[in-house]
Enzyme design. Structure first.
Site: not given
Length: 388
Positions: A68, A153, A169, A316
């Site tokens: 990602d 989210f 996020h 993170h």
């Protein structure tokens, strides 16, 4: 901070043996310089550990950037306080769910007017980079402004002074994933053709100066920018819906947007290296950053301390302790509801693998990160939106 070997420094007090072994294996690659930094949220990943900072000389490992590309966080501090909010938070959650496509594979039906300038910018950047994103996803434009699933989210939070924050996020969606998977495959074929032996085929790398490397960097940078604009687009929609809910207009007192799956050139220990942060944020002196916890727990707004040993990096998020399959077997919907008590969310068995107990305790992660970041705000969740 623990020195596992001269090539591997570790900040994680909670670290399972398989993750440790994976990080040690990666740290021993000959082009790692000066060392790999393992963040407090480290856990097992594809090829390279999630929650690791991997500096490389003259090469990049596509799987060490992550599938990602550009995944990260965005947060907005509003002028509103907790006392200003309406009682019925369900209406806001449902309105956000209508405004933003949530799940993997579900795109916008149309490009909204707010997204059009961003699409134009991305098309211009793609043309400049010499590639067509449509070769990966035909209608990639429709993915701008969509959240995805898993641990992505949207949240409404309040900080220690009851100031209200909007928190989100997400990353580069399907098009970024396709780009990453393509170049991981290219790297594997290049390494196989060169007869280079690797302990894990997902550690396949591309060498600087080759056409394959240059093509990866061009498309990677595009995907990173797509991810950043994707978060901007969604946050604009969230602020609009939130404004309607409170019957006012959001005045942004602060906006922070940061990647945690990316690579860039930096200078460390006297040499120019490619720093791949796979599940880590840049935390140079004064850098603003966002470190979310899991569903139902705290998140943090931070400022980087510029720790040189960490290569100016920090965690993170909370970091998984249970795999998704293991979490689904270990926990129940009732346990998730209990963990989310007092927070407006959509109760669904699809979210069981995101239960807080499947993650490391975020407060322990932040304790481990005390020499990496300074905490500016601790946020508690009021509303949680996820895609299944």
């Amino acid at each position: 901070m623990e020195t596992i070997n001269p090539k591997l420094l570790n900040w994680a007090s909670i670290l399972d043996e398989k993750t440790r072994e994976q990080a040690v294996m990666t740290s021993q690659l000959p082009f790692i310089y000066p060392h790999l930094a393992l963040m407090p949220d480290a856990h097992l990943g594809l090829g390279a550990t999630v929650g690791s900072v991997i500096p490389t000389l003259g090469a990049i490992i596509p799987a060490a950037v992550g599938v990602d590309i550009g995944c990260g966080m965005i947060a907005v501090r509003t002028q509103y306080a907790l006392k200003d909010l309406p009682k019925n938070r369900k209406t806001l959650r449902e309105d956000i769910e209508r405004a933003i496509p949530l799940s993997a594979g579900h795109n916008n039906r149309t490009v909204l007017p707010t997204a059009e300038p961003r699409i134009v910018e991305l098309k211009r950047l793609a043309a400049k980079a010499g590639f067509n994103p449509g070769q990966y996803v035909e209608k990639w434009e429709l993915q701008l402004g969509s959240l995805g699933s898993g641990n992505h989210f949207i949240e409404v939070c309040a900080d220690e002074s009851d100031a209200v924050w909007l928190f989100l996020h997400s990353g580069s969606r399907g098009v970024g994933n396709k780009i990453a998977q393509h170049h991981i495959g290219v790297a594997q074929r290049v390494v196989t053709k060169s007869r280079v032996h690797l302990p894990d085929r997902d550690l396949a790398y591309l060498e600087e100066g080759t056409p394959e490397f240059e093509r990866y960097i061009a498309e990677l940078r595009w995907a990173q920018h797509f991810a950043l604009l994707n978060r901007e687009e969604m946050m604009d929609r969230v602020t609009t819906r939130f404004g309607h809910w409170v019957r006012g207009r959001v005045r942004e007192l602060e906006r922070i947007n940061c990647h945690h799956n990316f690579t860039q050139q930096e200078t460390h220990y006297g040499k120019s290296v490619w720093v791949s942060r796979k599940g880590a944020i840049k935390a140079g002196p004064g850098d603003p950053g966002l470190i979310p916890g899991s569903m139902g727990t705290a998140s943090y707004v931070v400022e980087g301390r510029g720790n040189p040993a960490s290569l100016n990096s920090s965690p993170h998020g909370a970091g998984r302790e249970y795999s998704r399959n293991a979490a689904r077997k270990a926990f129940s919907l009732e346990e998730l509801k209990k963990a989310m008590r007092g927070i407006e969310f959509r109760a669904s068995e699809a979210f069981i693998d995101e239960i807080p107990a499947a993650y490391k305790p975020i407060d322990q992660v932040m304790h481990d990160a005390a020499d990496l970041v300074t905490v500016r705000h601790k946020l508690r969740q009021l509303v949680n939106v996820k895609g299944n």
